[in-house]
Design a protein around this motif. Structure first.
Motif, mmCIF file in Angstrom:
data_model
loop_
_atom_site.group_PDB
_atom_site.id
_atom_site.type_symbol
_atom_site.label_atom_id
_atom_site.label_comp_id
_atom_site.label_asym_id
_atom_site.label_seq_id
_atom_site.Cartn_x
_atom_site.Cartn_y
_atom_site.Cartn_z
ATOM 1 N N ASP A 131 57.846 -55.998 -28.733
ATOM 2 C CA ASP A 131 56.770 -55.924 -27.776
ATOM 3 C C ASP A 131 57.409 -56.869 -26.666
ATOM 4 O O ASP A 131 56.708 -57.043 -25.389
ATOM 5 C CB ASP A 131 55.523 -56.562 -28.234
ATOM 6 C CG ASP A 131 55.854 -58.105 -28.735
ATOM 7 O OD1 ASP A 131 56.736 -58.704 -28.403
ATOM 8 O OD2 ASP A 131 54.972 -58.461 -29.267
ATOM 9 N N ALA A 193 52.723 -60.846 -29.014
ATOM 10 C CA ALA A 193 52.282 -61.504 -30.248
ATOM 11 C C ALA A 193 52.587 -62.809 -30.124
ATOM 12 O O ALA A 193 51.772 -63.756 -30.187
ATOM 13 C CB ALA A 193 52.414 -60.826 -31.370
ATOM 14 N N LYS A 194 54.104 -62.952 -29.809
ATOM 15 C CA LYS A 194 54.570 -64.563 -29.833
ATOM 16 C C LYS A 194 55.590 -64.419 -28.807
ATOM 17 O O LYS A 194 56.701 -64.588 -28.637
ATOM 18 C CB LYS A 194 55.455 -64.690 -31.142
ATOM 19 C CG LYS A 194 54.706 -64.920 -32.216
ATOM 20 C CD LYS A 194 55.384 -65.276 -33.432
ATOM 21 C CE LYS A 194 54.663 -65.091 -34.856
ATOM 22 N NZ LYS A 194 55.873 -65.077 -35.612
#
Ligand code: HEC
Length: 206
Positions: A131, A193-194
């Motif tokens: 991502d 996400a992170k």
């Protein structure tokens, strides 16, 4: 003295060189002798003298052409030729949609971005995460960029890599690099996400 059965070629050679025939050499021999090495006082060969005079005459035209008329020197001509060739190469690249770091543009069509995504997932996700949140490599979704956030800078970084861990991807070819670079830019503003902490400087794309 012209000898009988002397060919026209021999006569011409004689005229051009005016060398003393070997039988008459003693008449032109200079009277110094170094360990048996002797010197003949032959006249300058007429062919050579003529060449010398011709260059002197030509030099007048050269001086007139370059210094009085101020025509372009070879160096200027060379530069003009190089510039023209470069323009032709650029035109060719444009006509055949060959991109390089100077002509690369952002692709926004769906097909190119999908291809870019495929290339990204295959080659880049290991370090930048699928991502784009970043892991080994920097976060590609935020506003912070080490090497700049315009398509040219990104194209360059992907093509040539960096000395701090980003491998060069020249082997992909400019076409694919353009697609993956465009895909990277399309990740901007998405929420990974992170997300890795920002690296580099804030960069706004114009
Ligand atoms: C082996 C790990 C690795 C792989 C694989 C990798 N990168 Fe990188 N990438 C890095 C690292 C590390 C940096 C930071 C380099 C530096 O600081 O000089 C970086 C930097 C970048 C940057 C510059 C980011 C900035 O802030 O200026 C871009 C763009 C980028 N990578 C795109 C890609 C793309 C596209 C691919 C796949 C074709 C890819 N990377 C594959 C490790 C990787």
């Amino acid at each position: 003295m012209a000898k009988k059965n002397e060919s026209a070629f021999d006569r011409l050679l004689k005229k051009l060189t005016k060398a003393t025939p070997i039988e008459e050499e003693s008449s032109v021999k200079l009277d110094h002798d170094f360990d048996g090495i002797q010197e003949l006082n032959n006249p300058l060969p007429p062919w050579w003298t003529a060449g010398f005079i011709i260059t002197i005459i030509l030099s007048v035209f050269y001086i007139f052409y370059y210094m009085v008329q101020g025509k372009d020197s070879q160096y200027v001509e060379y530069q003009r030729e190089v510039a023209r060739a470069k323009a032709q190469v650029d035109a060719y690249k444009k006509a055949h949609h060959i991109v390089d770091a100077n002509t690369v543009t952002v692709l926004t069509d769906k097909k190119s971005l999908e291809e870019g995504k495929e290339i990204y997932l295959k080659n880049c996700a290991a370090c930048h995460v699928a991502d784009g949140g970043g892991l080994v490599g920097p976060n590609l979704t935020d506003d912070y960029w080490i090497y700049g956030c315009d398509i040219k800078s990104i194209f360059n970084v992907i093509t040539n890599g960096t000395s701090k861990g980003m491998p060069p991807w020249k082997a992909l070819g400019a076409d694919k690099i353009q697609k993956v670079a465009s895909y990277v830019l399309s990740l901007h503003g998405t929420k990974p996400a992170k997300p890795k902490a920002p690296q580099g400087k804030p960069c706004k794309r114009g």
